[in-house]
Design a protein around this motif. Sequence first.
Motif, PDB file in Angstrom:
ATOM      1  N   UNK A   1     -24.692  43.618 -26.917  1.00 18.99           N
ATOM      2  CA  UNK A   1     -24.592  44.441 -25.724  1.00 18.99           C
ATOM      3  C   UNK A   1     -24.705  45.907 -26.137  1.00 18.99           C
ATOM      4  N   UNK A   2     -25.380  46.673 -25.283  1.00 24.32           N
ATOM      5  CA  UNK A   2     -25.538  48.110 -25.504  1.00 24.32           C
ATOM      6  C   UNK A   2     -24.898  48.852 -24.336  1.00 24.32           C
ATOM      7  N   UNK A   3     -24.089  49.850 -24.679  1.00 24.87           N
ATOM      8  CA  UNK A   3     -23.474  50.715 -23.685  1.00 24.87           C
ATOM      9  C   UNK A   3     -24.315  51.977 -23.589  1.00 24.87           C
ATOM     10  N   UNK A   4     -24.724  52.319 -22.380  1.00 24.13           N
ATOM     11  CA  UNK A   4     -25.529  53.528 -22.132  1.00 24.13           C
ATOM     12  C   UNK A   4     -24.651  54.507 -21.366  1.00 24.13           C
ATOM     13  N   UNK A   5     -24.497  55.714 -21.903  1.00 24.00           N
ATOM     14  CA  UNK A   5     -23.703  56.744 -21.242  1.00 24.00           C
ATOM     15  C   UNK A   5     -24.646  57.863 -20.811  1.00 24.00           C
ATOM     16  N   UNK A  32     -30.366  45.070  -9.787  1.00 26.27           N
ATOM     17  CA  UNK A  32     -31.663  44.383  -9.644  1.00 26.27           C
ATOM     18  C   UNK A  32     -32.395  44.225 -10.975  1.00 26.27           C
ATOM     19  N   UNK A  33     -31.946  44.937 -12.007  1.00 23.25           N
ATOM     20  CA  UNK A  33     -32.628  44.899 -13.295  1.00 23.25           C
ATOM     21  C   UNK A  33     -32.112  43.747 -14.144  1.00 23.25           C
ATOM     22  N   UNK A  34     -33.039  42.957 -14.674  1.00 23.42           N
ATOM     23  CA  UNK A  34     -32.680  41.881 -15.587  1.00 23.42           C
ATOM     24  C   UNK A  34     -32.013  42.493 -16.818  1.00 23.42           C
ATOM     25  N   UNK A  35     -30.883  41.971 -17.200  1.00 25.45           N
ATOM     26  CA  UNK A  35     -30.193  42.458 -18.381  1.00 25.45           C
ATOM     27  C   UNK A  35     -29.115  43.488 -18.093  1.00 25.45           C
ATOM     28  N   UNK A  36     -28.994  43.932 -16.841  1.00 21.66           N
ATOM     29  CA  UNK A  36     -27.920  44.846 -16.466  1.00 21.66           C
ATOM     30  C   UNK A  36     -26.643  44.023 -16.331  1.00 21.66           C
ATOM     31  N   UNK A  37     -25.583  44.423 -17.043  1.00 22.18           N
ATOM     32  CA  UNK A  37     -24.355  43.646 -17.078  1.00 22.18           C
ATOM     33  C   UNK A  37     -23.201  44.303 -16.332  1.00 22.18           C
ATOM     34  N   UNK A  60     -29.476  43.988 -23.971  1.00 16.27           N
ATOM     35  CA  UNK A  60     -30.146  44.281 -25.235  1.00 16.27           C
ATOM     36  C   UNK A  60     -31.164  45.408 -25.050  1.00 16.27           C
ATOM     37  N   UNK A  61     -31.864  45.740 -26.134  1.00 17.19           N
ATOM     38  CA  UNK A  61     -32.870  46.803 -26.095  1.00 17.19           C
ATOM     39  C   UNK A  61     -34.007  46.475 -25.135  1.00 17.19           C
ATOM     40  N   UNK A  62     -34.390  45.226 -25.080  1.00 17.18           N
ATOM     41  CA  UNK A  62     -35.472  44.813 -24.186  1.00 17.18           C
ATOM     42  C   UNK A  62     -35.134  45.151 -22.729  1.00 17.18           C
ATOM     43  N   UNK A  63     -33.910  44.897 -22.324  1.00 17.27           N
ATOM     44  CA  UNK A  63     -33.477  45.197 -20.953  1.00 17.27           C
ATOM     45  C   UNK A  63     -33.490  46.704 -20.702  1.00 17.27           C
ATOM     46  N   UNK A  64     -33.015  47.478 -21.659  1.00 15.72           N
ATOM     47  CA  UNK A  64     -33.019  48.937 -21.501  1.00 15.72           C
ATOM     48  C   UNK A  64     -34.436  49.493 -21.457  1.00 15.72           C
ATOM     49  N   UNK A  65     -35.308  48.954 -22.285  1.00 17.11           N
ATOM     50  CA  UNK A  65     -36.700  49.396 -22.296  1.00 17.11           C
ATOM     51  C   UNK A  65     -37.369  49.098 -20.953  1.00 17.11           C
ATOM     52  N   UNK A  66     -37.076  47.940 -20.379  1.00 13.44           N
ATOM     53  CA  UNK A  66     -37.649  47.595 -19.073  1.00 13.44           C
ATOM     54  C   UNK A  66     -37.166  48.563 -17.996  1.00 13.44           C
ATOM     55  N   UNK A  95     -24.370  53.136 -27.388  1.00 18.22           N
ATOM     56  CA  UNK A  95     -23.441  52.578 -28.361  1.00 18.22           C
ATOM     57  C   UNK A  95     -23.536  51.062 -28.306  1.00 18.22           C
ATOM     58  N   UNK A  96     -23.311  50.428 -29.452  1.00 18.93           N
ATOM     59  CA  UNK A  96     -23.158  48.973 -29.478  1.00 18.93           C
ATOM     60  C   UNK A  96     -21.704  48.663 -29.178  1.00 18.93           C
ATOM     61  N   UNK A  97     -21.480  47.701 -28.331  1.00 19.68           N
ATOM     62  CA  UNK A  97     -20.125  47.277 -28.012  1.00 19.68           C
ATOM     63  C   UNK A  97     -19.607  46.376 -29.124  1.00 19.68           C
ATOM     64  N   UNK A  98     -18.471  46.749 -29.707  1.00 17.60           N
ATOM     65  CA  UNK A  98     -17.878  45.967 -30.779  1.00 17.60           C
ATOM     66  C   UNK A  98     -16.702  45.145 -30.295  1.00 17.60           C
ATOM     67  N   UNK A  99     -16.043  45.614 -29.253  1.00 19.16           N
ATOM     68  CA  UNK A  99     -14.935  44.866 -28.668  1.00 19.16           C
ATOM     69  C   UNK A  99     -14.676  45.418 -27.270  1.00 19.16           C
TER      70      UNK A  99
END
Length: 112
Positions: A1-5, A32-37, A60-66, A95-99
């Motif tokens: 998982x990637x956290x986008x701020x 509406x975006x695939x990969x949005x959590x 993941x990166x693929x979802x953010x790139x889309x 950031x990568x989510x670690x916990x």
Amino acid sequence: MIIRIWEAQVAPHRAEDFCARLASTVLPGLGRWDGFLGGELLRACADEDHRVQMITRWRDEEALRAYAGPMWRFRPVWSEGELAELEHPPTVVHFHSLSRLDHVPGKPAAAA
């Protein structure tokens, strides 16, 4: 998982309307975006601080790139109309989510 701020410094007289629009249209529209959590909208607590952050979680990166395009790591997403409401163009970091802790152990979880 990637956290986008995503962070923006909003013009003081525009902060209420800007936050209301992000909360009612932009954040829900990300669903509406695939990969949005999920995500949340934050506003600085101090009255003289007009920063706004949108914290979003992506599979993941693929979802953010889309969603954000090939320059997703560096280029924030915003509409041209928003620039009139901002003191500076927005910034974005990842950031990568670690916990994750959704509630404090030993205390009842908040009602949904």
